[in-house]
Design a protein around this motif. Structure first.
Motif, short mmCIF file in Angstrom:
data_model
loop_
_atom_site.label_atom_id
_atom_site.label_comp_id
_atom_site.label_asym_id
_atom_site.label_seq_id
_atom_site.Cartn_x
_atom_site.Cartn_y
_atom_site.Cartn_z
N ASN A 140 0.81 -0.78 -0.37
CA ASN A 140 -0.09 -0.05 -0.26
C ASN A 140 1.19 1.18 -0.16
N ILE A 175 -1.49 1.31 -4.63
CA ILE A 175 -2.60 1.38 -3.44
C ILE A 175 -3.28 2.94 -4.25
N ASN A 220 -7.04 -1.32 -2.80
CA ASN A 220 -5.68 -1.65 -2.76
C ASN A 220 -5.52 -2.88 -3.17
N SER A 274 -10.28 4.57 -1.29
CA SER A 274 -9.18 3.84 -1.19
C SER A 274 -8.72 2.63 -1.46
#
Length: 139
Positions: free
Chosen positions: A80, A101, A132, A130
């Protein structure tokens, strides 16, 4: 004499350093800071070089350190943050690079509230998503 060390990998913000003639691995280059999440986070640091005497440190932003003592493995980059993996010493494996990420920031008024596989936060009048892993959102 011949150095038994490798140079550090470049990061998003700077090149890595060379190995020294005293068998010390080079440090990874620093990453690049971003405030897209609302606070400063450094991403994409370079991996450190392997060293026979001492490993090179990973660059700020998740870079993994190099291996040492002639046979140590490199350390993985941080997931990340997208950091590079550290180099390996003789007979060992280098570290894997860290997963990246994807971060999307938009005015909350433009966000529908629909997303999959993302983490949603807010900062003032903005929504931040976000990812990932694979995902989607509707604005």
């Amino acid at each position: 004499g011949q150095s038994l060390a490798g140079g550090g990998g470049g990061g998003a913000g700077a090149v890595g350093t060379d190995a020294s003639a005293t068998n010390v691995g080079g440090a990874g280059g620093i990453g690049k800071a971003s405030t897209i999440t609302g606070s400063s986070v450094t991403y994409a640091g370079g991996g450190g070089g392997a060293g026979f005497v001492t490993y090179g440190l990973g660059g700020a932003g998740g870079g993994g350190r190099g291996g040492q003592n002639g046979q140590g493995p490199g350390v993985f980059g941080t997931d990340n943050l997208g950091g590079g993996g550290g180099g390996s010493a003789i007979g060992a494996l280098g570290g894997d690079g860290g997963d990246g990420i994807v971060i999307v920031r938009m005015p909350t008024a433009n966000y529908s509230g629909t997303q999959s596989n993302g983490t949603v936060t807010t900062d003032g009048t903005d929504t931040i998503i976000s990812f990932n892993t694979s995902g989607s959102f509707v604005s």
